[in-house]
Design a protein around this motif. Structure first.
Motif, PDB file in Angstrom:
ATOM      1  N   ASP B  97      30.937  34.508  21.107  1.00 37.41           N
ATOM      2  CA  ASP B  97      30.337  33.508  20.230  1.00 37.41           C
ATOM      3  C   ASP B  97      29.594  34.307  19.161  1.00 37.41           C
ATOM      4  O   ASP B  97      28.493  34.791  19.378  1.00 37.41           O
ATOM      5  N   LYS B  98      30.247  34.466  18.004  1.00 35.45           N
ATOM      6  CA  LYS B  98      29.771  35.485  17.058  1.00 35.45           C
ATOM      7  C   LYS B  98      28.367  35.203  16.546  1.00 35.45           C
ATOM      8  O   LYS B  98      27.560  36.116  16.396  1.00 35.45           O
ATOM      9  N   LEU B  99      28.074  33.924  16.281  1.00 43.82           N
ATOM     10  CA  LEU B  99      26.745  33.587  15.751  1.00 43.82           C
ATOM     11  C   LEU B  99      25.670  33.991  16.760  1.00 43.82           C
ATOM     12  O   LEU B  99      24.735  34.724  16.441  1.00 43.82           O
ATOM     13  N   MET B 100      25.853  33.534  18.010  1.00 45.42           N
ATOM     14  CA  MET B 100      24.857  33.833  19.042  1.00 45.42           C
ATOM     15  C   MET B 100      24.761  35.336  19.267  1.00 45.42           C
ATOM     16  O   MET B 100      23.690  35.883  19.460  1.00 45.42           O
ATOM     17  N   VAL B 103      22.689  36.769  16.560  1.00 40.37           N
ATOM     18  CA  VAL B 103      21.294  36.306  16.504  1.00 40.37           C
ATOM     19  C   VAL B 103      20.475  36.915  17.643  1.00 40.37           C
ATOM     20  O   VAL B 103      19.298  37.227  17.463  1.00 40.37           O
ATOM     21  N   VAL B 107      16.354  37.676  17.977  1.00 40.39           N
ATOM     22  CA  VAL B 107      15.421  36.896  18.798  1.00 40.39           C
ATOM     23  C   VAL B 107      14.575  37.834  19.643  1.00 40.39           C
ATOM     24  O   VAL B 107      13.341  37.753  19.664  1.00 40.39           O
ATOM     25  N   LEU B 143       9.522  34.248  25.971  1.00 34.59           N
ATOM     26  CA  LEU B 143      10.668  33.897  25.122  1.00 34.59           C
ATOM     27  C   LEU B 143      11.747  34.970  25.142  1.00 34.59           C
ATOM     28  O   LEU B 143      12.901  34.685  24.855  1.00 34.59           O
ATOM     29  N   VAL B 145      13.304  36.354  27.325  1.00 34.57           N
ATOM     30  CA  VAL B 145      14.415  36.100  28.253  1.00 34.57           C
ATOM     31  C   VAL B 145      15.512  35.299  27.565  1.00 34.57           C
ATOM     32  O   VAL B 145      16.693  35.471  27.846  1.00 34.57           O
ATOM     33  N   ILE B 146      15.122  34.438  26.608  1.00 31.15           N
ATOM     34  CA  ILE B 146      16.133  33.642  25.918  1.00 31.15           C
ATOM     35  C   ILE B 146      17.086  34.552  25.152  1.00 31.15           C
ATOM     36  O   ILE B 146      18.312  34.378  25.199  1.00 31.15           O
ATOM     37  N   LEU B 149      19.424  36.141  27.557  1.00 33.11           N
ATOM     38  CA  LEU B 149      20.447  35.203  28.031  1.00 33.11           C
ATOM     39  C   LEU B 149      21.486  34.969  26.933  1.00 33.11           C
ATOM     40  O   LEU B 149      22.687  34.903  27.209  1.00 33.11           O
ATOM     41  N   MET B 150      21.006  34.852  25.697  1.00 26.00           N
ATOM     42  CA  MET B 150      21.946  34.657  24.584  1.00 26.00           C
ATOM     43  C   MET B 150      22.892  35.843  24.487  1.00 26.00           C
ATOM     44  O   MET B 150      24.106  35.680  24.342  1.00 26.00           O
ATOM     45  N   TRP B 153      25.362  35.904  27.425  1.00 27.23           N
ATOM     46  CA  TRP B 153      26.376  34.852  27.423  1.00 27.23           C
ATOM     47  C   TRP B 153      27.362  35.036  26.285  1.00 27.23           C
ATOM     48  O   TRP B 153      28.559  34.905  26.457  1.00 27.23           O
ATOM     49  N   LYS B 158      31.824  39.667  31.636  1.00 24.06           N
ATOM     50  CA  LYS B 158      31.268  39.229  32.920  1.00 24.06           C
ATOM     51  C   LYS B 158      30.095  40.087  33.343  1.00 24.06           C
ATOM     52  O   LYS B 158      29.149  39.596  33.949  1.00 24.06           O
ATOM     53  N   LEU B 161      27.138  38.832  31.465  1.00 23.13           N
ATOM     54  CA  LEU B 161      26.647  37.563  31.989  1.00 23.13           C
ATOM     55  C   LEU B 161      25.858  37.785  33.277  1.00 23.13           C
ATOM     56  O   LEU B 161      24.760  37.240  33.447  1.00 23.13           O
ATOM     57  N   ALA B 164      22.577  39.226  32.413  1.00 28.00           N
ATOM     58  CA  ALA B 164      21.676  38.250  31.825  1.00 28.00           C
ATOM     59  C   ALA B 164      21.100  37.329  32.887  1.00 28.00           C
ATOM     60  O   ALA B 164      19.901  37.017  32.888  1.00 28.00           O
TER      61      ALA B 164
END
Lengths: 170, 361, 151, 369
Positions: B97-100, B103, B107, B143, B145-146, B149-150, B153, B158, B161, B164
């Motif tokens: 997911d290139k945007l995530m 980003v 973050v 925050l 951790v977000i 996780l991003m 994911w 794998k 993931l 994360a």
């Protein structure tokens, strides 16, 4: 227009844009992330209102807690990478109608309320006072709802554990 | 807005000059930018220094020299590494997911820089003396951790993931004990603000004054902050022998460097918090009743005290990393939920009792 | 049991089977259909207790295959070599001893992979070294690999 | 296992062929439920070089050199096994001096191998420093090898009839110094890793292997001995004068990761003990029996078992009387020790997979050959 007003409008616009994006995106993980930014924006608005404690709570509970939980549950569904199917046109119409109705209702209430301009200092929102009120059982004290809410949370936690353990033993 | 930048005389001079030269709003904006740049420069400089120090320390602990080639004693090694990372291509996996993916490093980095805001580096050198400083740091650091996780994911890998998920479980769990450890000192100082906590230690650091409960809290805090930093022995999120590199497996170049930088920034912030809350921040070493000693200690400037304490805690964290093997995920969670959390809760009750009775040294 | 005792015991237990002796082990020749029963008997018999299959391999004699089983007993410490002759080189198949010794799972996979001998009753027979699409069985004497450049 | 349906909440990951914890090109397919391993399947052959097939084309004196590349950490011992098998076929025995040199080299190899294992185990479990401490003495051993054999990893020193050349004059002095240093440093090993709470928590009770399973799965060496199976070839079928030296076969009946860990540390002490007995008693005399340029073994079959650092290595040579062996088969210890991984992994955590692979001490070229 003062600097804080400009900042307020920028932050509000961000909140609204991210809120809308989280509704309209068809990727469930992204929806959660957009919701996260929207919630952070709300924390920013609290800071603008000098409500530091509430802002920190907002970040700690909603962003650091709830969103992490949401993301975890998305991970567990194993479909986090797929795009959700396009909703039916009928549903879009109904949802749009409902949203418009809600918006009109809120705006109606908003404009009919007479907001009184005041120079009076608002409530004391320092952490010390919040703590004091939370444990106060005389006038305006919140100890009763506080205890009830903690009890409810405890029940919810126990319930979660029971459900989780049952699935594991199946 | 109480966003008051209260630096010392130099900063006051800059402030008055800016205000005389520009419109107050513009001056305010310039000040914000300057403060931000100053913090970023400080952190980057510290990170470069720390990378070098860590490698040299690791070399010392492993009977080798560490970096020796770039510059005298390898002193330019970290700079060379930064150059290399800056020049590398940032690869983005095809099915991610290139945007995530793009980003996520921002973050993580922004969050770690945000936690620096309420830190008091020396008397009066503080960006924002927010009245809930300690709470603010706890809230904002949750925050990060977000971002992890991003990253995990969106890499569509794998290992990422799994890393994360591990990191998420770990940070969310260890926040509890870390927070409870801070609460002990907050209760004793009677304030959440960083400057207030430092002031409360004017006649002795909490770790000395608050004896048993604060020492327990200090140890708990060091353990939990090591865990929240994902550093050994709690580096399960990036356990290189299990998950290759965990959540940042797919990152390269500057994107990876940002994760790296944020890890170091978080390390500094948590060490600074520990130094501030338990070891008196920029306060010199004072003992009640010994005026001669106290007077002598006052000659050493506060900033030296502060960074001395910070680097002492950083050294502890580095020492852990090069000594201990890694825990397993269930042992990690067991340590938190079965040992640290109950101990912390009892410790908080104990500390509350002591604070009520006023049994400080 | 010593080698001599073992030989006479085997003669008694399995009459009619050829016995040999090489420099290391006594050798028992077994028909390919009987291999599982013989192996089971040898493993479970209190007097022999061959519970450790330390090697299993095959030899390609160009006219036929020879299966070689090396086993020992962790209680008595006597060794035995069992040999099976497989006449049909193109369609070699014999019962697997995997149910008796778990070690045989990998050995038989290897033999299947490199010799092309199939084992009936083997739970997961697969090519472990070569890819599934690999043509031919490398340890056969007549194996030709077109890609190999001879030096 | 071959065609496995992936249930909805199962998660398949591919460990390797390039993975830090596999120490080589082993590929493991893991079926996971969260962090728990449901099943695993090893995929081999990434470093399959066909040593058995190549040996069929080479002479008896030549194919030995290929075996150094199998278990590259026990290169001496692999060479020794082939030499012994050929000597058995020729019905000769190496001179007394050569035998002692061989045993010394084999035990030094075992020490070096166990040291590498110890360091790599630390790395696998996340402790980086032990690796450097392990390499401190391993480096000394490799230097000793280099002086005498001319090479550090694939020594090719032991040959049919004896050893290739005589010992370096400094050999005895250096080995004595090494022994002296090692004895002190084994205590450091304890302080650094063995006594660590986290290591104990990571290894005790993890990766249990019962004696029955170990026998059935064909495990040998430290893996089987940690489950209480007596299988030391040096004791059961002594070769090269192992019956003349005193040492203990270390056994443990726990069968878990820590038992295997402890056992290898104890084996290092036994190796030191063996070296101590021999280092002052190297007999004078020739170091090699002169053999003909082209060796031909009488038709027949020869099986030689030796104990490498990882278990029993069997060399099976079938000769048809020509100058090349007709069939060479290596029964390598890692190939059968790998069998133990799958039953151990069932229900374990991913973190345990790493510690299990570390204590099994798998060398992948030895599995693939």
């Amino acid at each position: 227009m003062s600097a804080s007003t400009i900042i307020f409008y920028i932050v509000s616009a961000l909140v609204l844009v991210f809120g809308a994006m989280s509704v309209f995106t068809r990727m469930i993980f992204r929806a959660a992330i957009y919701l996260l930014f929207s919630l952070i924006g709300i924390a920013g608005i609290y800071i603008l209102m000098n409500m530091d404690f509430i802002a920190a709570l907002q970040v700690l509970i909603y962003v650091g807690g709830i969103i992490v939980l949401i993301i975890f549950s998305i991970f567990l569904t194993h479909q986090s990478g797929d795009k959700l199917p396009k909703p039916l046109f009928k549903r879009i119409v109904v949802a749009a109608g409902m949203s418009a109705f809600g918006l009109i209702l809120t705006l109606g209430v908003f404009y009919r309320t007479a907001f009184k301009a005041t120079t009076e200092m608002g409530v004391d929102h320092s952490a010390r006072n919040i703590g004091r009120q939370m444990l106060d059982y005389h006038h305006h004290g919140y100890v009763y709802p506080f205890e009830i809410v903690s009890f409810l949370l405890l029940a919810a936690l126990v319930g979660c554990i029971v459900i989780a353990v049952k699935i594991k033993n199946k | 807005m109480q966003l008051s930048i209260s630096l010392l005389e130099i900063t006051r001079a800059i402030d008055s000059w800016l205000n005389s030269a520009f419109h107050p709003h513009v001056a305010y904006g310039i000040e914000l930018v300057l403060a931000g740049v100053a913090v970023i420069l400080l952190v980057v400089a510290m990170a470069i220094l720390m990378v070098y120090a860590e490698r040299k320390l690791a070399g010392f602990m492993q009977m080798r020299l560490g970096p020796m080639r770039v510059g005298k004693w390898g002193s330019m090694q970290a700079v060379a590494d930064v150059m290399k990372l800056l020049l590398k291509e940032c690869l983005v996996p095809t099915n991610s997911d290139k945007l995530m993916f793009r980003v996520a490093p921002f973050v993580v980095t922004i969050v770690s820089f945000m936690t620096l805001v309420p830190i008091a580096f020396a008397k009066g050198i503080q960006l924002w003396d927010i009245n809930i400083g300690v709470f603010y740091i706890t809230a904002v650091s949750s925050l990060s951790v977000i971002g992890i996780l991003m990253a995990g994911w969106s890499s569509n890998n794998k290992y990422s993931l799994l890393g994360a998920m591990r990191s998420g479980a770990q940070i969310v769990s260890y926040e509890l004990s870390g927070g409870l450890a801070l609460i002990v000192v907050v209760m004793m100082s009677g304030t959440l603000s960083i400057s207030g906590i430092v002031q409360a230690q004017a006649d002795g650091w909490w770790v000395i004054k608050g004896h048993i409960p604060v020492i327990i809290a200090f140890v708990t805090f060091i353990i939990t902050s090591t865990a929240e930093l994902n550093r050994a022995p709690f580096d399960l999120a990036e356990a290189e022998s299990e998950l290759t590199a965990g959540y940042h497996t797919e990152y390269s170049g500057m994107q990876f460097a940002m994760f790296f930088l944020s890890e170091y920034t978080n390390m500094f912030v948590l060490s600074m918090v520990a130094a501030t809350v338990f070891l008196g921040g920029w306060m010199p070493f004072h003992l009640a009743g010994l005026d001669g000693l106290n007077h002598f200690m006052d000659y050493i400037p506060g900033i030296v005290w502060f960074f001395g304490k910070t680097f002492f805690i950083l050294f502890l964290i580095v020492w852990f990393r090069w000594t201990f093997p890694r825990l397993r995920i269930d042992q990690l969670l067991k340590l938190e939920w079965k040992y640290l959390l109950p101990v912390s809760i009892i410790n908080v009750l104990f500390a509350a009792f002591i604070a009520l009775m006023g049994w400080y040294l | 049991m010593t080698k001599e005792e073992l030989k006479s015991y085997l003669e008694k237990t399995f009459p009619g089977m050829t016995q040999e002796e090489n420099i290391d082990f006594p050798v028992l020749w077994v028909e390919k259909d009987q291999i599982f029963e013989v192996a089971k008997k040898l493993k479970e018999d209190e007097a022999t207790k061959f519970d450790f299959l330390f090697d299993e391999t095959a030899i390609d004699w160009q006219t036929h295959f020879e299966m070689v089983y090396h086993m020992t007993s962790t209680t008595y410490r006597h060794d035995l070599e069992i040999k099976v002759k497989l006449e049909d080189r193109d369609d070699a198949e014999l019962p697997s001893v995997e149910p008796l010794w778990k070690a045989a799972e990998m050995y038989e996979n290897e033999i299947y992979d490199l010799f092309g001998i199939r084992f009936s009753g083997h739970p997961h027979l697969r090519r472990i070294f070569m890819t599934n699409e690999w043509k031919g069985y490398p340890l056969r004497k007549d194996y030709q690999d077109d890609d190999v450049i001879s030096l | 296992m071959e065609t496995k349906d992936i249930k909805h909440d199962e998660f398949v990951i591919n460990v390797g062929p390039q993975h830090p914890s596999t120490h080589g090109v082993l590929r493991l397919e893991l079926w996971l439920d969260g962090e728990d391993i449901i099943d695993s399947k090893p995929h081999l052959g990434y470093i399959h070089r066909g040593i058995e097939k190549m040996s069929e084309a080479l002479g008896y004196k030549q194919f030995i050199y290929l075996t150094s590349r199998m278990d590259y950490l026990s290169a001496h011992i692999s060479n020794q096994a082939c030499s012994l098998a050929i000597e058995k076929g020729l019905q000769i025995e190496a001179p007394a001096r050569a035998q002692v040199i061989r045993v010394l080299m084999a035990e030094l190899t075992r020490l070096a191998s166990h040291q590498l294992w110890w360091g790599a185990l630390g790395l696998d479990l996340g402790a980086v420093s032990p690796f450097f401490y392990a390499f401190r003495e391993r480096e000394m051993i490799l230097e000793i090898f280099e002086e005498t054999c001319g090479s550090r990893l694939t020594m090719n020193y032991i040959t049919p009839g004896g050893v290739v050349n005589d010992l370096h004059p400094d050999f005895v002095k250096k080995v004595k110094k090494l022994i002296e240093q090692l004895k002190g440093n084994l205590h450091e090993y304890y302080q650094l890793l063995t006594g660590n709470v986290i290591l104990q928590a990571r290894t005790r009770g993890v990766g249990k292997l019962t004696a029955e399973d170990a026998v059935s799965l064909g495990c040998t060496g430290p893996v089987a001995r940690a489950s209480g199976v007596k299988c030391d070839v040096r004791k059961l079928h002594p070769y090269d004068g192992y019956d003349k030296v005193e040492f203990e076969e270390v056994l443990n009946d726990k069968g878990d990761n820590f038992a295997r860990y402890w056992l290898r540390i104890e084996e290092m002490k036994q190796s030191i003990y063996i070296i101590e007995q021999l280092i002052d008693n190297i007999p004078e005399g020739s170091y090699r029996e002169k053999l003909k340029g082209v060796v031909k073994l009488p038709a027949g079959e020869y099986y030689q078992r030796v104990e490498t650092a990882r278990g029993e290595l069997g060399v099976y040579i079938v000769s048809d009387g020509k100058k090349e062996p007709y069939r060479v088969r290596f029964r390598t210890p890692n190939f059968s020790n790998l069998n133990a991984l799958r039953p151990m992994l069932k229900g374990a955590k991913i973190g345990d997979m790493v510690s299990m692979m570390a204590t099994l001490d798998l060398i992948i070229p030895d599995i693939d050959r």
